[in-house]
Design a protein around this motif. Structure first.
Motif, PDB file in Angstrom:
ATOM      1  N   ALA A 158      76.636-106.538 -17.040  1.00 32.41           N
ATOM      2  CA  ALA A 158      77.370-105.276 -17.182  1.00 32.41           C
ATOM      3  C   ALA A 158      77.410-104.804 -18.639  1.00 32.41           C
ATOM      4  O   ALA A 158      77.238-103.610 -18.913  1.00 32.41           O
ATOM      5  N   GLN A 159      77.638-105.722 -19.579  1.00 32.68           N
ATOM      6  CA  GLN A 159      77.696-105.311 -20.981  1.00 32.68           C
ATOM      7  C   GLN A 159      76.338-104.846 -21.478  1.00 32.68           C
ATOM      8  O   GLN A 159      76.227-103.835 -22.184  1.00 32.68           O
ATOM      9  N   ARG A 195      75.606-101.373 -20.218  1.00 25.10           N
ATOM     10  CA  ARG A 195      76.317-100.366 -21.014  1.00 25.10           C
ATOM     11  C   ARG A 195      75.576-100.081 -22.318  1.00 25.10           C
ATOM     12  O   ARG A 195      75.400 -98.925 -22.711  1.00 25.10           O
ATOM     13  N   ASP A 196      75.106-101.149 -22.986  1.00 24.18           N
ATOM     14  CA  ASP A 196      74.411-100.980 -24.262  1.00 24.18           C
ATOM     15  C   ASP A 196      73.056-100.292 -24.081  1.00 24.18           C
ATOM     16  O   ASP A 196      72.689 -99.412 -24.871  1.00 24.18           O
ATOM     17  N   ALA A 254      73.584 -96.670 -23.497  1.00 21.75           N
ATOM     18  CA  ALA A 254      74.004 -96.020 -24.738  1.00 21.75           C
ATOM     19  C   ALA A 254      72.834 -95.804 -25.689  1.00 21.75           C
ATOM     20  O   ALA A 254      72.847 -94.869 -26.501  1.00 21.75           O
ATOM     21  N   THR A 296      81.135 -98.337 -12.617  1.00 20.04           N
ATOM     22  CA  THR A 296      81.963 -97.935 -13.750  1.00 20.04           C
ATOM     23  C   THR A 296      81.129 -97.849 -15.018  1.00 20.04           C
ATOM     24  O   THR A 296      81.258 -96.903 -15.808  1.00 20.04           O
ATOM     25  N   VAL A 297      80.270 -98.830 -15.223  1.00 21.92           N
ATOM     26  CA  VAL A 297      79.383 -98.822 -16.391  1.00 21.92           C
ATOM     27  C   VAL A 297      78.482 -97.592 -16.364  1.00 21.92           C
ATOM     28  O   VAL A 297      78.307 -96.894 -17.371  1.00 21.92           O
ATOM     29  N   GLY A 357      79.905 -94.503 -17.572  1.00 25.17           N
ATOM     30  CA  GLY A 357      80.301 -94.455 -18.977  1.00 25.17           C
ATOM     31  C   GLY A 357      81.550 -95.229 -19.297  1.00 25.17           C
ATOM     32  O   GLY A 357      82.046 -95.177 -20.433  1.00 25.17           O
ATOM     33  N   THR A 390      83.958 -98.944 -19.395  1.00 25.75           N
ATOM     34  CA  THR A 390      83.806-100.259 -19.993  1.00 25.75           C
ATOM     35  C   THR A 390      83.802-101.319 -18.904  1.00 25.75           C
ATOM     36  O   THR A 390      84.708-101.329 -18.058  1.00 25.75           O
ATOM     37  N   PRO A 391      82.783-102.218 -18.919  1.00 28.19           N
ATOM     38  CA  PRO A 391      82.733-103.246 -17.889  1.00 28.19           C
ATOM     39  C   PRO A 391      83.869-104.247 -18.024  1.00 28.19           C
ATOM     40  O   PRO A 391      84.418-104.410 -19.091  1.00 28.19           O
TER      41      PRO A 391
END
Length: 206
Positions: free
Chosen positions: A157-158, A161-162, A165, A199-200, A203, A205-206
Motif C-alpha cells: 500500500a505504501q 501511494r509513492d 505520486a 483508499t490509496v 489519494g 493514506t494507507p
C-alpha cells in the motif's frame, strides 16, 4: 477498450494467481464486488483459461478482465479465445498486435522500454518494480514523460501511494492485495485489503 484510460481511471490492477481455480474465480468476483474493477488472471493460475472463461461469463463483456504472464503469441491466442480483453506480459513478447486487444508489456531498462513501445505496447509494465522502487520510476519520467507506466512487483500500500505520486498510470498488485485468497484463503480479509488499496488509489493514506 482503451487500456490507458481505463487504468488511469481505476489506478489499480489486481493480479490473481493461485493453485485453486474455484478460489481464483471467487477472488476475481470478490475483487470486482469490492470496487477493484481491473483484474488480471495470471496464466500460471491453475486452469487459468477456464477461470478467465467463467469470469467473463459472470462479469459480462464490459468487464476489465485480462490475462497475465503472457509469454508468447500462442499464450495470447488462447487467452483472447477464453475471453481476456487485454494482455499483460512479464517481458518483451513479439506478435501480439494481431490479436486486436491492448497490451501492457513488461520492461525494466530504458532500452527495454523503447523495445516494448516499438512492439506496440499500449502501456509499460515496469517489472520487477521492487528493483528500483518509486525513485526509479521518478528517474524514468524525465526521458519518458509520455510513457504510461504501471509498476508491478512488491507493491504494497505504501509503495502504491509513492508510485502514484511519482506519476505511475496505475499500480499492479498481487500478493499484498490478493494474499492467499486465490488458494482458498479468507475473502473477508481480501475485502479489507481491497478497501485499503482503494483508499490509496483515491489519494488517501494507507
Amino acid at each position: 477498450m482503451n487500456l490507458v484510460e481505463t487504468l488511469r481511471h481505476h489506478r489499480l490492477l489486481a493480479i490473481v494467481r493461485g493453485k485453486d481455480p474455484v478460489a481464483a474465480l471467487r477472488t476475481v468476483r470478490t475483487l470486482v464486488e469490492e470496487g477493484i474493477a481491473a483484474v488480471e488472471i495470471s496464466l500460471t493460475t491453475a486452469d487459468a483459461l477456464d477461470v478467465i472463461r467463467q469470469a467473463r461469463a459472470e462479469l459480462g463483456p464490459d468487464a476489465f478482465l485480462g490475462a497475465g504472464t503472457v509469454r508468447s503469441a500462442a499464450d495470447a491466442a488462447r487467452a483472447v479465445d477464453a475471453g481476456a480483453s487485454y494482455l499483460v506480459t512479464p517481458a518483451l513478447v513479439d506478435d501480439l498486435a494481431q490479436y486486436g486487444v491492448p497490451v501492457l508489456m513488461g520492461a525494466l531498462t530504458p532500452s527495454e522500454i523503447e523495445a516494448a513501445l516499438a512492439r506496440g505496447a499500449d502501456a509499460v509494465k515496469l517489472f520487477p518494480g521492487s528493483l528500483g522502487g518509486p525513485g526509479y520510476l521518478r528517474a524514468l519520467r524525465d526521458p519518458f514523460p509520455e510513457v504510461p507506466f504501471v509498476p508491478v512487483g512488491g507493491v504494497d500500500a505504501q509503495a502504491a501511494r509513492d508510485y502514484l505520486a511519482h506519476g505511475a498510470l496505475a499500480v499492479g498488485i498481487g500478493s499484498p492485495l490478493v494474499g492467499d485468497a486465490a488458494d482458498g484463503g479468507d475473502l473477508d480479509q481480501l475485502r479489507v485489503r481491497a478497501a485499503e488499496f482503494r483508499t490509496v488509489a483515491a489519494g488517501g493514506t494507507p
